[in-house]
Structure formats: structure tokens, C-alpha cells
Design a protein around this motif. Structure first.
Motif, PDB file in Angstrom:
ATOM      1  N   THR A   1      -6.404   2.397  -9.249  1.00  0.00           N
ATOM      2  CA  THR A   1      -7.331   1.279  -9.055  1.00  0.00           C
ATOM      3  C   THR A   1      -6.651   0.055  -8.448  1.00  0.00           C
TER       4      THR A   1
ATOM      5  N   TRP B   1       0.825  -1.212   0.000  1.00  0.00           N
ATOM      6  CA  TRP B   1       0.000   0.000   0.000  1.00  0.00           C
ATOM      7  C   TRP B   1       0.860   1.264   0.000  1.00  0.00           C
TER       8      TRP B   1
ATOM      9  N   ASN C   1     -17.117   1.312  -5.638  1.00  0.00           N
ATOM     10  CA  ASN C   1     -15.961   1.450  -6.527  1.00  0.00           C
ATOM     11  C   ASN C   1     -16.340   2.009  -7.893  1.00  0.00           C
TER      12      ASN C   1
ATOM     13  N   GLY D   1      -7.803   5.237  -3.621  1.00  0.00           N
ATOM     14  CA  GLY D   1      -7.971   3.906  -4.176  1.00  0.00           C
ATOM     15  C   GLY D   1      -9.351   3.338  -3.918  1.00  0.00           C
ATOM     16  N   LEU D   2      -9.456   2.030  -4.040  1.00  0.00           N
ATOM     17  CA  LEU D   2     -10.727   1.324  -3.949  1.00  0.00           C
ATOM     18  C   LEU D   2     -10.767   0.463  -2.680  1.00  0.00           C
ATOM     19  N   VAL D   3     -11.896  -0.206  -2.471  1.00  0.00           N
ATOM     20  CA  VAL D   3     -12.078  -1.021  -1.267  1.00  0.00           C
ATOM     21  C   VAL D   3     -12.668  -2.376  -1.628  1.00  0.00           C
ATOM     22  N   TYR D   4     -12.415  -3.349  -0.772  1.00  0.00           N
ATOM     23  CA  TYR D   4     -13.067  -4.653  -0.877  1.00  0.00           C
ATOM     24  C   TYR D   4     -13.416  -5.103   0.540  1.00  0.00           C
TER      25      TYR D   4
ATOM     26  N   ARG E   1      -5.816  -0.780  -2.994  1.00  0.00           N
ATOM     27  CA  ARG E   1      -7.028  -1.307  -2.370  1.00  0.00           C
ATOM     28  C   ARG E   1      -6.779  -1.657  -0.908  1.00  0.00           C
TER      29      ARG E   1
ATOM     30  N   ASN F   1      -8.642   5.166   2.470  1.00  0.00           N
ATOM     31  CA  ASN F   1      -7.687   4.793   1.423  1.00  0.00           C
ATOM     32  C   ASN F   1      -7.357   6.002   0.571  1.00  0.00           C
TER      33      ASN F   1
END
Length: 233
Positions: free
Chosen positions: A189, A93, A131, A112-115, A192, A150
Motif C-alpha cells: 500500500t 518506487w 484503491n 500498489g495503489l494510485v493517486y 503509489r 504500478n
């Protein structure tokens, strides 16, 4: 140096995993610092955080945005990254954040993105939609759907635009609008983090989203709903 700011409030169940993931970065430890800014926890959050972080202190400003601002003021780094105490951070990261700023000298904010940390189809769909909004904002250069869990700033630009507003919700969207006026806001992208879905599990996805939207459209403050310092089971 990169300074990572982590706001906390009664996070003894999550803070160790978050900070352990931040201590296990591909970037050498001497090139970043961890700053935990606590909102007056009544549990062992600060005690646990002190085992990992370089600085742990109680915030003096209001709300989550104020905690991030307090951390940025205490930061030594030229870059200020922020995440949440219930997130788990992948090992690359910070290295990715460093590379993004090095490659793009005109960029003042990276996000950024998340999960989901909790693996199930409903949570995956919910965050996939989030996202999509992040991507749409980046493609259209309109509303940057950044998330405080993030994102990272050039500290100089962060201070220049006035830092976060101390509001109940939507502070991460609002600051991206201001940073975009002094430089580029860049979506990576591949950047994450694992996002904790406990709010949606306990209070319901639709109800949580409605509360967030209700607060944001009213300028970030609401006496009807409280979006921060929630008590979780």
C-alpha cells in the motif's frame, strides 16, 4: 536488475516527465533499465524517449499487453516492472519493489495503489474507490485489482504463466489470477504512482468505467468500444 517496461502511443506531452521521474530513483541507475515499447506513435514520442531510456523500439505484438510482453522479452532484469507513459513515479518506487521481492521470496507479483496527478475532489474520490477494490482483492485473496501502471513481476514467473493476454481491457486483472496460481500476489500500500486522469476528464468518469466493465465482462475484447490508443485533446 529491474527492467521497467513503459508502453507508449503518441505520448510526446507526457513521456519526458514519466521517464525523468524514473531516472530520479533512489536505486542506483546501473541497477535498473528503462524499456520504452511504442505502438507506432505519429509524434515525437520515440525521439524524446531515446534521451532517457536504455531501449526504445516499436512493438510487434498487439495491444498494450503485447507491448508489455515485448518489453519483458527484451529485458535483462530478474524483475520486470511496468508503468504507463502518462504516470509520474515517486523516487523510491523501484527501491520499494526491490525490497518487497527480497523480503518475500514466495511473492511473484507486487502491485500498489494510485493517486491523481490532477488534484481535485472528484478525481481523488474516483481513485480512492479504485484503491478500495485493490485492498479488497488482497484481503480476500479473490480478484486482485492490479494496475499495469504500478506492478512488478519476477520475470521467470511472468514468462511461466504466459505473460499478458493481448486484449482491450482487463489484462492486468487476468494476469494476476494466473500469477496467483504459481506464487503470492502482494499488495504494497506504500507503493503509489501518480495516475493521469485525462481519460476521465475528456470522456467522463462514468462512461469510461462503463466501457471498461463492458469489455472486461466480455473476456477483454469488444468491437463496440475501443479502450486503447485513444486520441486526447
Amino acid at each position: 536488475m529491474i527492467s521497467v517496461v513503459i508502453p507508449t502511443y503518441n505520448e510526446e506531452a507526457n513521456i519526458a516527465a514519466c521517464l525523468a521521474s524514473l531516472c530520479n530513483q533512489t536505486l542506483p541507475r546501473e541497477r535498473y533499465e528503462l524499456i520504452v515499447v511504442d505502438g507506432g506513435s505519429k509524434d515525437r514520442t520515440r525521439e524524446i524517449a531515446a534521451e532517457y531510456a536504455d531501449q526504445v523500439f516499436i512493438q510487434t505484438s498487439k495491444k498494450v499487453g503485447g507491448a508489455r510482453n515485448d518489453g519483458a522479452k527484451a529485458a535483462k532484469g530478474e524483475i520486470v516492472a511496468t508503468t504507463d507513459a502518462d504516470c509520474v513515479i515517486p523516487p523510491d518506487w523501484l527501491e520499494r519493489i526491490e525490497e518487497d521481492f527480497a523480503r518475500h521470496p514466495d511473492v511473484v507479483q507486487v502491485y500498489g495503489l494510485v493517486y491523481p496527478k490532477e488534484k481535485n475532489l472528484k478525481h481523488s474520490i474516483s481513485l480512492a474507490l479504485a484503491n478500495v477494490f485493490s485492498r479488497l482483492g488482497s484481503w480476500t485473496h479473490t480478484m486482485y485489482y492490479t494496475l499495469g501502471c504500478n506492478t512488478a513481476f519476477r520475470r521467470e514467473a511472468f514468462i511461466e504463466v504466459g505473460m499478458y493476454r493481448c486484449i482491450d481491457a482487463g489484462d492486468d486483472l487476468e494476469i494476476a489470477r494466473r500469477t496467483s496460481e504459481v506464487g503470492k500476489v502482494f499488495l504494497d500500500t506504500s507503493l503509489r504512482v501518480a495516475f493521469d486522469m485525462r481519460r476521465y476528464e475528456q470522456f467522463g468518469t462514468l462512461k469510461s468505467l462503463w466501457e471498461w466493465i463492458y469489455i472486461v465482462v466480455r473476456g477483454g475484447n469488444s468491437e463496440k468500444y475501443s479502450y486503447s490508443k485513444r486520441e486526447y485533446k
